[in-house]
Design a protein around this motif. Structure first.
Motif, PDB file in Angstrom:
ATOM      1  N   PRO A 330       8.479  34.753  -5.071  1.00  0.00           N
ATOM      2  CA  PRO A 330       9.336  34.444  -3.918  1.00  0.00           C
ATOM      3  C   PRO A 330      10.678  33.829  -4.288  1.00  0.00           C
ATOM      4  CG  PRO A 330       7.072  33.828  -3.430  1.00  0.00           C
ATOM      5  CD  PRO A 330       7.113  34.214  -4.884  1.00  0.00           C
ATOM      6  N   LEU A 331      10.805  33.197  -5.462  1.00  0.00           N
ATOM      7  CA  LEU A 331      12.081  32.608  -5.859  1.00  0.00           C
ATOM      8  C   LEU A 331      13.145  33.680  -6.036  1.00  0.00           C
ATOM      9  CD1 LEU A 331      10.844  29.919  -8.420  1.00  0.00           C
ATOM     10  CD2 LEU A 331      11.437  29.616  -6.003  1.00  0.00           C
ATOM     11  N   LEU A 332      12.789  34.769  -6.716  1.00  0.00           N
ATOM     12  CA  LEU A 332      13.740  35.864  -6.892  1.00  0.00           C
ATOM     13  C   LEU A 332      14.081  36.512  -5.557  1.00  0.00           C
ATOM     14  CD1 LEU A 332      15.359  37.778  -8.712  1.00  0.00           C
ATOM     15  CD2 LEU A 332      13.285  39.139  -9.007  1.00  0.00           C
ATOM     16  N   LEU A 333      13.073  36.715  -4.709  1.00  0.00           N
ATOM     17  CA  LEU A 333      13.319  37.331  -3.406  1.00  0.00           C
ATOM     18  C   LEU A 333      14.160  36.417  -2.522  1.00  0.00           C
ATOM     19  CD1 LEU A 333       9.842  38.925  -2.612  1.00  0.00           C
ATOM     20  CD2 LEU A 333      11.896  40.048  -3.459  1.00  0.00           C
ATOM     21  N   LEU A 334      13.963  35.115  -2.625  1.00  0.00           N
ATOM     22  CA  LEU A 334      14.756  34.176  -1.841  1.00  0.00           C
ATOM     23  C   LEU A 334      16.214  34.209  -2.274  1.00  0.00           C
ATOM     24  CD1 LEU A 334      14.012  32.159   0.411  1.00  0.00           C
ATOM     25  CD2 LEU A 334      13.986  30.380  -1.323  1.00  0.00           C
ATOM     26  N   TRP A 335      16.433  34.411  -3.560  1.00  0.00           N
ATOM     27  CA  TRP A 335      17.800  34.470  -4.084  1.00  0.00           C
ATOM     28  C   TRP A 335      18.536  35.714  -3.596  1.00  0.00           C
ATOM     29  CZ3 TRP A 335      19.757  37.487  -8.490  1.00  0.00           C
ATOM     30  CH2 TRP A 335      21.063  37.128  -8.843  1.00  0.00           C
ATOM     31  N   VAL A 336      17.844  36.843  -3.477  1.00  0.00           N
ATOM     32  CA  VAL A 336      18.499  38.100  -3.082  1.00  0.00           C
ATOM     33  C   VAL A 336      18.380  38.368  -1.584  1.00  0.00           C
ATOM     34  CG1 VAL A 336      18.031  39.105  -5.339  1.00  0.00           C
ATOM     35  CG2 VAL A 336      16.422  39.513  -3.478  1.00  0.00           C
ATOM     36  N   SER A 337      17.772  37.451  -0.821  1.00  0.00           N
ATOM     37  CA  SER A 337      17.555  37.707   0.597  1.00  0.00           C
ATOM     38  C   SER A 337      18.884  37.738   1.351  1.00  0.00           C
ATOM     39  CB  SER A 337      16.649  36.626   1.187  1.00  0.00           C
ATOM     40  OG  SER A 337      17.280  35.367   1.112  1.00  0.00           O
ATOM     41  N   PRO A 338      18.979  38.531   2.422  1.00  0.00           N
ATOM     42  CA  PRO A 338      20.237  38.651   3.174  1.00  0.00           C
ATOM     43  C   PRO A 338      20.689  37.349   3.819  1.00  0.00           C
ATOM     44  CG  PRO A 338      18.767  40.475   3.675  1.00  0.00           C
ATOM     45  CD  PRO A 338      17.972  39.497   2.875  1.00  0.00           C
ATOM     46  N   HIS A 339      19.776  36.445   4.146  1.00  0.00           N
ATOM     47  CA  HIS A 339      20.133  35.219   4.866  1.00  0.00           C
ATOM     48  C   HIS A 339      20.184  34.000   3.954  1.00  0.00           C
ATOM     49  CE1 HIS A 339      20.000  37.052   8.822  1.00  0.00           C
ATOM     50  NE2 HIS A 339      18.875  37.655   8.474  1.00  0.00           N
ATOM     51  N   SER A 340      20.312  34.211   2.649  1.00  0.00           N
ATOM     52  CA  SER A 340      20.372  33.059   1.747  1.00  0.00           C
ATOM     53  C   SER A 340      21.613  32.210   1.991  1.00  0.00           C
ATOM     54  CB  SER A 340      20.344  33.535   0.291  1.00  0.00           C
ATOM     55  OG  SER A 340      21.481  34.346   0.019  1.00  0.00           O
ATOM     56  N   GLU A 341      22.671  32.810   2.599  1.00  0.00           N
ATOM     57  CA  GLU A 341      23.886  32.060   2.869  1.00  0.00           C
ATOM     58  C   GLU A 341      23.750  31.126   4.074  1.00  0.00           C
ATOM     59  OE1 GLU A 341      26.375  32.133   0.867  1.00  0.00           O
ATOM     60  OE2 GLU A 341      25.490  33.685  -0.397  1.00  0.00           O
ATOM     61  N   HIS A 342      22.665  31.241   4.834  1.00  0.00           N
ATOM     62  CA  HIS A 342      22.498  30.447   6.042  1.00  0.00           C
ATOM     63  C   HIS A 342      21.721  29.155   5.803  1.00  0.00           C
ATOM     64  CE1 HIS A 342      24.183  33.510   8.682  1.00  0.00           C
ATOM     65  NE2 HIS A 342      23.478  34.407   8.012  1.00  0.00           N
ATOM     66  N   PHE A 343      21.385  28.872   4.544  1.00  0.00           N
ATOM     67  CA  PHE A 343      20.658  27.641   4.286  1.00  0.00           C
ATOM     68  C   PHE A 343      21.570  26.449   4.543  1.00  0.00           C
ATOM     69  CE2 PHE A 343      17.951  30.600   2.164  1.00  0.00           C
ATOM     70  CZ  PHE A 343      16.690  30.058   2.309  1.00  0.00           C
ATOM     71  N   PRO A 344      21.047  25.358   5.096  1.00  0.00           N
ATOM     72  CA  PRO A 344      21.904  24.226   5.487  1.00  0.00           C
ATOM     73  C   PRO A 344      22.340  23.393   4.292  1.00  0.00           C
ATOM     74  CG  PRO A 344      19.612  23.718   5.935  1.00  0.00           C
ATOM     75  CD  PRO A 344      19.652  25.158   5.486  1.00  0.00           C
ATOM     76  N   GLY A 345      23.478  22.689   4.459  1.00  0.00           N
ATOM     77  CA  GLY A 345      23.945  21.719   3.483  1.00  0.00           C
ATOM     78  C   GLY A 345      24.189  22.323   2.116  1.00  0.00           C
ATOM     79  N   ASN A 346      23.745  21.578   1.071  1.00  0.00           N
ATOM     80  CA  ASN A 346      23.931  22.021  -0.301  1.00  0.00           C
ATOM     81  C   ASN A 346      22.953  23.109  -0.708  1.00  0.00           C
ATOM     82  OD1 ASN A 346      26.030  20.218  -0.772  1.00  0.00           O
ATOM     83  ND2 ASN A 346      24.611  18.569  -1.325  1.00  0.00           N
ATOM     84  N   ARG A 347      21.995  23.418   0.156  1.00  0.00           N
ATOM     85  CA  ARG A 347      21.019  24.460  -0.194  1.00  0.00           C
ATOM     86  C   ARG A 347      21.716  25.792  -0.428  1.00  0.00           C
ATOM     87  NH1 ARG A 347      19.167  20.302  -0.409  1.00  0.00           N
ATOM     88  NH2 ARG A 347      17.149  19.538   0.312  1.00  0.00           N
ATOM     89  N   LYS A 348      22.824  26.014   0.248  1.00  0.00           N
ATOM     90  CA  LYS A 348      23.541  27.276   0.078  1.00  0.00           C
ATOM     91  C   LYS A 348      23.995  27.465  -1.366  1.00  0.00           C
ATOM     92  CE  LYS A 348      27.609  29.686   1.852  1.00  0.00           C
ATOM     93  NZ  LYS A 348      28.723  29.641   2.816  1.00  0.00           N
TER      94      LYS A 348
END
Length: 674
Positions: A330-348
């Motif tokens: 899931p770490l790799l998939l989370l990195w390439v996911s379309p909504h990874s830019e929507h994470f709040p704060g420094n998570r982006k």
């Protein structure tokens, strides 16, 4: 009168000089139970057959064993116990050989045997002793053993011998269609030979002094079906017995694995479909939640499916590698996911570190399993080699731990400081030296020291110098030619990774699961390529994220779940594994997916330019729609529904264009930062 006495004395001397001496063995005989033995009895010179008579007698029980008289053997004169067991060598008697062949020796045949030879003039005899009858018989199971998969069974093997069990040299178990032993009792020690049966086979230790060498087979698998041989050796004697395992059926764990595969496939399809629908309806919060669910849920279900598979069917390295991969995937998939830019704060920003975290964690798991395999085989190694390999392993693990600490700190608290700078430096250097250290470890542990010395002398220097030269010199020199830099970097990484994977193949070629490890190594190298690419070019943009997410979260899961279900069914039908090692499917498919991601990142500038060529005409037509409206107004009457439809389409298109403009701006910023 005196002349008559003289003549009689001379005749007596002549007769005595023509006498014979019967010879026998030089010492007592030791005979194996059930075998044949020759009781020697012979003269140096042949005797005339006329009047010749040979009698064999068992002296301790006064029993007639066999008789030769009147030019033939007389079996009718034998004692009943020796019928069809005691024979003369009839054709050898004419040469003075009166030995007796005793077949199918019994324990009660031990004793003294006298060979008496008579001629018309005189007689002589010799004595033969059967001192010991060594009997070694092995008894197995009379009937096949039936069991369900997952149960424990006992394969009987009883060594019946007067020899004490501690004097038995070896007792071994193996399958009849395989050459390698499973479990061996040798020199009062139990040795496991076949790693597939680790923690699943054992002797009943308390029963060994009684001659019971039965095998306890735990958690029976479908591949365990077949015939097994129990073979015992004692001195020059050996004996075998067989036991059979049959009628294996489905267990509860098999059904659980099958259901988990179906749930994983269904959840991947359903969650991705729902995410796509909410994304089209422009509901970002629900779409983000479904996106995260589609990343985690199917992969965690597959993690448990492979874990249960390892309990009932898989072997250690296969189970650990597949479970660790699906736990970290899931770490790799989370990195390439379309909504990874929507994470709040420094998570982006921090979300870009997780692929590094996956590489470090997975490297720790893989090389821990390899080190365990080495340690089990290292008894024949020199002490200095074992210490050196242990130190190499410790250095690799330490580098990975430092990377993990740095990345976790980056994810949790993204701040600058001296500690962060030091960890960042060690992490950056670690990514460069880790691959050559891995090869050195592999060659020393499983291959040849000469190969390891070559890696020590050449490859780290080549890799490190090229890498830092690339980062410091090429980035500045070829800054205007970003696309050319990336294409050249791709060629460089193809060469490096090809060398690495081939080195894995050479170092592990003696291992049974070499092909599975090579597939793991190929995926690990592609993952390493992504990590190094991010270090070289800074923040990277991935085009076609929706397609990438679809392939990674749905297609790959479907392929692997189908492969696991197929392997499960074929094993139950045929009793043998079809794929033999599921790592060949799991990591081959994952390697293709990761390579696809890597290529998209590298050729992202080309893709952006290609997209802009088709988007610019569309934008110009939207900016100046008057000509089209005039044509439409002349030919088509005014229709409010058409206006609503056009407005809806522009409403759907506007967020996509804004997203593309933002990505293009990030790409320009990333290029400047590089």
């Amino acid at each position: 009168m005196r002349l008559l006495y003289t003549f009689s004395f001379v005749a007596l001397i002549l007769v005595k000089s023509n006498g014979f001496l019967v010879k026998g063995p030089s010492g007592p005989l030791v005979v194996r139970l059930g075998s044949s033995v020759v009781l020697p009895c012979y003269v140096d010179e042949p005797l005339p057959l006329k009047g010749l008579k040979v009698i064999w007698i068992r002296t301790d029980v006064n029993t007639l064993v066999h008789v030769y008289q009147d030019y033939e053997s007389r079996p009718d004169a034998q004692y009943q116990d020796y019928h069809d067991r005691a024979h003369f060598f009839t054709d050898k008697i004419i040469h003075g050989n009166f030995s007796l062949r005793l077949e199918n020796v019994r324990a009660e045949d031990k004793g003294f045997y006298r060979c008496k030879v008579y001629t018309e003039q005189e007689s002589d005899e010799s004595l033969v002793q059967i001192k010991e009858v060594e009997h070694l018989s092995v008894l197995g199971s009379d009937h096949p053993v039936s069991a369900s998969v997952g149960e424990d069974v006992t394969l009987n093997c009883s060594v019946d011998s007067h020899i004490p069990p501690e004097h038995i040299q070896e007792v071994s178990w193996r399958k009849i269609d395989e050459d390698e032993n499973i479990l061996v009792f040798e020199n009062k020690k139990t040795l496991l030979v076949d790693e597939r049966y680790r923690d699943r086979v054992e002797f009943f230790t308390d029963e060994i002094p009684k001659g019971n060498f039965s095998l306890r087979l735990k958690s029976v698998r479908t591949e365990d079906q077949g015939v097994y041989i129990c073979h015992a050796n004692a001195g020059n004697f050996s004996a075998s017995a067989t036991a059979e395992v049959e009628q294996l059926g489905y267990s509860v764990l098999h059904i659980i694995v099958f259901i988990l595969c179906i749930i994983a496939s269904a959840s991947a399809v359903v969650l991705t479909t729902l995410w796509y629908q909410f994304h089209r309806l422009q509901r970002p919060n629900a779409a983000l939640l479904l996106q995260i669910s589609s990343v985690f849920v199917p992969n965690l279900i597959m993690f448990f499916a492979f874990w249960f598979w390892g309990v009932i069917e898989g072997f250690l390295s296969e189970t650990v590698a597949c479970c660790a991969h699906y736990f970290l995937r899931p770490l790799l998939l989370l990195w390439v996911s379309p909504h990874s830019e929507h994470f709040p704060g420094n998570r982006k920003t921090a979300i870009h570190c997780i692929v590094h975290l996956q590489y470090s964690l997975f490297t720790n798991v893989v090389y821990s399993v390899l080190f365990q395999s080495f340690w089990e085989e290292s008894l024949s190694y020199e002490q200095s080699d074992r210490v050196l390999i242990t130190i190499l392993f410790a250095i690799m693990i330490l580098i990975c731990i430092i990377n993990i600490v740095f990345l976790l700190a980056e994810l949790i608290r993204n701040k600058d400081g001296r500690m962060r700078a030091a960890l960042d430096l060690v992490s950056d250097i670690g990514h460069d030296v880790l691959p050559p250290l891995q090869l050195i470890f592999l060659f020393y542990a499983f291959g040849t020291a000469s190969g390891a010395l070559f890696i020590v002398g050449v490859f780290p220097l080549f890799l490190t110098l090229t890498r830092y030269n690339w980062k410091n010199a090429c980035v500045k020199t070829l800054e205007p030619l970003r696309s050319f830099r990336r294409a050249a970097w791709l060629c460089f990484m193809i060469v490096v990774n090809t060398i690495m994977v081939y080195s894995y193949l050479i170092a592990l070629k003696k291992e049974k699961d070499c092909e599975g490890w090579v597939c793991v190594a190929a995926f690990l190298q592609v993952l390493w390529g992504i990590v190094v690419l991010k270090h070289s070019f800074g923040d990277l943009d991935l085009p076609f994220r929706h397609i990438v997410h679809l392939i990674g979260s749905v297609v790959v899961v479907l392929v692997n779940s189908f492969a696991l279900m197929t392997e499960l069914i074929l094993k139950m039908v045929n009793g043998e594994r079809a794929i033999e090692d599921l790592r060949k499917v799991v990591f081959s498919s994952e390697c293709i997916f990761a390579s696809f991601v890597l290529l998209l990142i590298i050729f992202e500038p080309f893709i952006k330019k290609f997209q802009q060529r088709f988007q610019n005409p569309a934008r110009r037509s939207q900016q100046n729609p008057s000509s089209q409206n005039e044509v439409v107004s002349d030919e088509t009457p005014h229709n409010p529904s058409n206006q609503n439809q056009t407005a809806a389409q522009s409403f759907e298109l506007r967020p996509m264009l804004e997203t593309e403009e933002q990505e293009a701006g990030r790409d320009r910023d990333g290029g400047d930062a590089a």
